[in-house]
Scaffold this active site. Structure first.
Site, PDB file in Angstrom:
ATOM      1  N   LYS A 190       0.921  -1.268  -0.004  1.00 17.84           N
ATOM      2  CA  LYS A 190       0.025   0.066  -0.083  1.00 17.84           C
ATOM      3  C   LYS A 190       0.827   1.241   0.041  1.00 17.84           C
ATOM      4  CE  LYS A 190       0.945   1.101   4.412  1.00 17.84           C
ATOM      5  NZ  LYS A 190       1.632   2.309   4.839  1.00 17.84           N
ATOM      6  N   PRO A 243       9.115  -4.221  -0.223  1.00 18.90           N
ATOM      7  CA  PRO A 243      10.242  -3.752   0.647  1.00 18.90           C
ATOM      8  C   PRO A 243      10.048  -3.916   2.166  1.00 18.90           C
ATOM      9  CG  PRO A 243       9.584  -1.932  -0.775  1.00 18.90           C
ATOM     10  CD  PRO A 243       8.573  -3.029  -0.815  1.00 18.90           C
ATOM     11  N   VAL A 244      11.018  -4.659   2.881  1.00 18.28           N
ATOM     12  CA  VAL A 244      10.947  -4.829   4.425  1.00 18.28           C
ATOM     13  C   VAL A 244      11.069  -3.282   5.277  1.00 18.28           C
ATOM     14  CG1 VAL A 244      11.876  -6.073   6.322  1.00 18.28           C
ATOM     15  CG2 VAL A 244      11.559  -7.277   4.227  1.00 18.28           C
ATOM     16  N   ALA A 245      10.156  -3.454   6.168  1.00 22.56           N
ATOM     17  CA  ALA A 245      10.176  -1.977   7.099  1.00 22.56           C
ATOM     18  C   ALA A 245      10.455  -0.705   5.869  1.00 22.56           C
ATOM     19  CB  ALA A 245      11.512  -2.092   8.082  1.00 22.56           C
ATOM     20  N   GLY A 296       7.480   1.067   5.095  1.00 24.16           N
ATOM     21  CA  GLY A 296       6.231   2.050   4.955  1.00 24.16           C
ATOM     22  C   GLY A 296       5.365   1.556   3.821  1.00 24.16           C
ATOM     23  N   MET A 297       5.111   0.399   3.452  1.00 26.59           N
ATOM     24  CA  MET A 297       4.184   0.009   2.488  1.00 26.59           C
ATOM     25  C   MET A 297       3.618  -1.430   2.964  1.00 26.59           C
ATOM     26  SD  MET A 297       6.428   0.300  -1.204  1.00 26.59           S
ATOM     27  CE  MET A 297       4.878   0.327  -2.193  1.00 26.59           C
ATOM     28  N   ALA A 298       3.721  -1.624   4.062  1.00 29.23           N
ATOM     29  CA  ALA A 298       2.850  -2.584   4.961  1.00 29.23           C
ATOM     30  C   ALA A 298       3.146  -3.926   4.255  1.00 29.23           C
ATOM     31  CB  ALA A 298       1.057  -2.267   4.526  1.00 29.23           C
ATOM     32  N   SER A 348       2.561  -6.471   7.209  1.00 27.57           N
ATOM     33  CA  SER A 348       0.581  -6.600   7.284  1.00 27.57           C
ATOM     34  C   SER A 348       0.311  -7.515   6.144  1.00 27.57           C
ATOM     35  CB  SER A 348       0.228  -4.990   7.209  1.00 27.57           C
ATOM     36  OG  SER A 348       0.611  -4.334   8.401  1.00 27.57           O
ATOM     37  N   ALA A 349       1.065  -7.365   5.001  1.00 28.04           N
ATOM     38  CA  ALA A 349       0.556  -7.980   3.924  1.00 28.04           C
ATOM     39  C   ALA A 349       0.788  -9.594   4.117  1.00 28.04           C
ATOM     40  CB  ALA A 349       1.212  -7.714   2.535  1.00 28.04           C
ATOM     41  N   ASP A 397      -2.486  -1.538  10.098  1.00 30.62           N
ATOM     42  CA  ASP A 397      -2.742  -1.515   8.827  1.00 30.62           C
ATOM     43  C   ASP A 397      -2.952  -3.064   8.133  1.00 30.62           C
ATOM     44  OD1 ASP A 397      -1.722   0.795   8.736  1.00 30.62           O
ATOM     45  OD2 ASP A 397       0.260   0.315   7.987  1.00 30.62           O
TER      46      ASP A 397
HETATM   47  O1  C5P Z   1      -0.708  -1.082  14.776  1.00 22.62           O
HETATM   48  P1  C5P Z   1       0.884  -1.596  14.728  1.00 22.62           P
HETATM   49  O2  C5P Z   1       1.580  -2.746  15.353  1.00 22.62           O
HETATM   50  O3  C5P Z   1       1.095  -1.505  13.268  1.00 22.62           O
HETATM   51  O4  C5P Z   1       1.677  -0.272  15.165  1.00 22.62           O
HETATM   52  C1  C5P Z   1       2.886  -0.185  15.150  1.00 22.62           C
HETATM   53  C2  C5P Z   1       3.091   1.136  15.945  1.00 22.62           C
HETATM   54  O5  C5P Z   1       3.015   2.245  15.263  1.00 22.62           O
HETATM   55  C3  C5P Z   1       2.352   1.221  17.357  1.00 22.62           C
HETATM   56  O6  C5P Z   1       3.087   0.568  18.301  1.00 22.62           O
HETATM   57  C4  C5P Z   1       2.267   2.844  17.631  1.00 22.62           C
HETATM   58  O7  C5P Z   1       3.829   3.127  18.157  1.00 22.62           O
HETATM   59  C5  C5P Z   1       2.504   3.291  16.033  1.00 22.62           C
HETATM   60  N1  C5P Z   1       1.395   3.466  15.873  1.00 22.62           N
HETATM   61  C6  C5P Z   1       0.636   4.809  16.025  1.00 22.62           C
HETATM   62  N2  C5P Z   1      -0.721   5.289  15.716  1.00 22.62           N
HETATM   63  C7  C5P Z   1      -1.426   4.290  15.035  1.00 22.62           C
HETATM   64  C8  C5P Z   1      -0.651   3.331  14.450  1.00 22.62           C
HETATM   65  C9  C5P Z   1       0.545   2.910  14.963  1.00 22.62           C
HETATM   66  O8  C5P Z   1       1.165   5.398  17.240  1.00 22.62           O
HETATM   67  N3  C5P Z   1      -2.516   4.757  14.569  1.00 22.62           N
END
Ligand code: C5P
Length: 308
Positions: A12, A97-99, A101-103, A106-107, A139
């Site tokens: 994404k 890509p890993v880490a 910003g493209m999920a 999550s995928a 995500d």
């Molecule tokens: O939900 P997820 O595990 O992907 O989030 C990773 C981290 O990103 C959370 O622990 C939080 O620090 C940050 N986050 C946030 N607000 C969001 C989504 C993620 O602060 N809406």
């Protein structure tokens, strides 16, 4: 079922990421407009005695293979709900890509869930799958749903959005990833340093941009470019100042919009058409400001089972 089951799941880009104040639970309320784009990971589930992960692809060595892997956690959560042993080998063919910003993580979670549901014949409802996704990460529900959607809450409460056409994108993949929690923390730090405060009382409620939703609906890339925004971009640039040169290289090459994808460090460039995307990609590759360049488009569907 004993035959392997494969799920294919898209990456994404966030065309709007409006970040509200820090909540007491450590998350931030968002107005998060997701667009699924055509880079995919594939997750193959095969029966096994225990839960085991293997990964292939350029970034494979950066993916954890233990129980912290989101795909492993997704399989374990589904098994636990249905009172079965999570005996499965999950093989992830990684193209996202890993880490980045493209999920990508999550995928893999959404893919593992879909593949294990078929392998184990657990027949989870769509709502149950979405609930497991939301419990595992903000995500992940979008990775299941795909297309375009507005995420509220911490990003997990989705409303599908209409799109009127295909948008052409170029992604500049950086060397090394950025930690999402670190980028949110830096966003809070920058807000405090500017004297405004970072709490829910200090930051306006995040709202979707009507101009952006209209641009998605009409399929107008120029209008979308004028409306894109990412509140995490200053934080990503603060942690990784070299991204400014990447963004500039894409803008100089004629991208309609240049922005950090989600929490970064991948940079996203919106192009007028496929030819313009080729030109932006060539210029980025020649600029020496990124590791790899990818050309793709969106929206594309969410997680799907495919014939192995
Ligand atoms: O939900 P997820 O595990 O992907 O989030 C990773 C981290 O990103 C959370 O622990 C939080 O620090 C940050 N986050 C946030 N607000 C969001 C989504 C993620 O602060 N809406």
């Amino acid at each position: 079922m004993t035959r392997p089951v494969t799920a294919r799941v898209p990456a994404k880009v966030n065309v709007q990421l409006a970040v509200g104040g820090l909540r007491p639970d450590g998350f931030h309320d968002l107005a998060n407009v997701f667009l699924a784009v055509g880079l995919h990971d594939e997750v193959t589930a095969t029966p096994a005695d225990t839960l085991r992960i293997t990964v292939e692809g350029a970034d494979a060595d950066q993916v954890p293979l233990d129980h912290t892997n989101l795909a492993a956690r997704a399989a374990a959560a589904l098994a636990e709900r249905h009172g079965i042993e999570p005996g499965v080998h999950l093989h992830i063919a990684k193209d996202i890509p890993v880490a980045g910003g493209m999920a990508g993580g999550s995928a893999d979670a959404a893919g593992a869930l879909l593949a294990c549901d078929a392998l184990w014949d657990t027949k989870a409802s769509r709502d149950e799958l979405l609930q497991i996704c939301a419990d595992l990460g903000s995500d992940i529900p979008f990775s299941l749903v795909g297309g375009a959607a507005l995420g509220r809450g911490r990003g997990e409460l989705l409303t599908p959005l209409e799109t009127g056409g295909t948008f052409h994108w170029v992604f500049a993949v950086a060397d090394g990833g950025l930690s999402t929690p670190a980028v949110y923390r830096e966003c809070d730090r920058l807000r405090e340093a500017s004297g405004g405060g970072a709490g829910a009382a200090d930051v306006p409620d995040p709202e979707p941009s009507q101009a952006l939703l209209d641009a998605l609906r009409s399929g107008d890339a120029t209008a979308l470019a004028a409306a894109v925004s990412n509140d995490l971009q200053p934080a990503a640039l603060s942690l990784r100042p070299a991204l400014a040169a990447t963004l500039r290289a894409g803008a100089d090459a004629g991208a309609l919009a240049s922005l950090v994808s989600g929490s970064g460090p991948t940079c996203a460039f919106l192009a007028k058409d496929p030819e313009a995307a080729q030109a932006v990609a060539a210029a980025l590759a020649a600029s020496g400001t990124c590791r790899t360049v990818r050309i793709t488009s969106g929206p594309v569907p969410g997680a799907r089972l495919v014939d192995a």
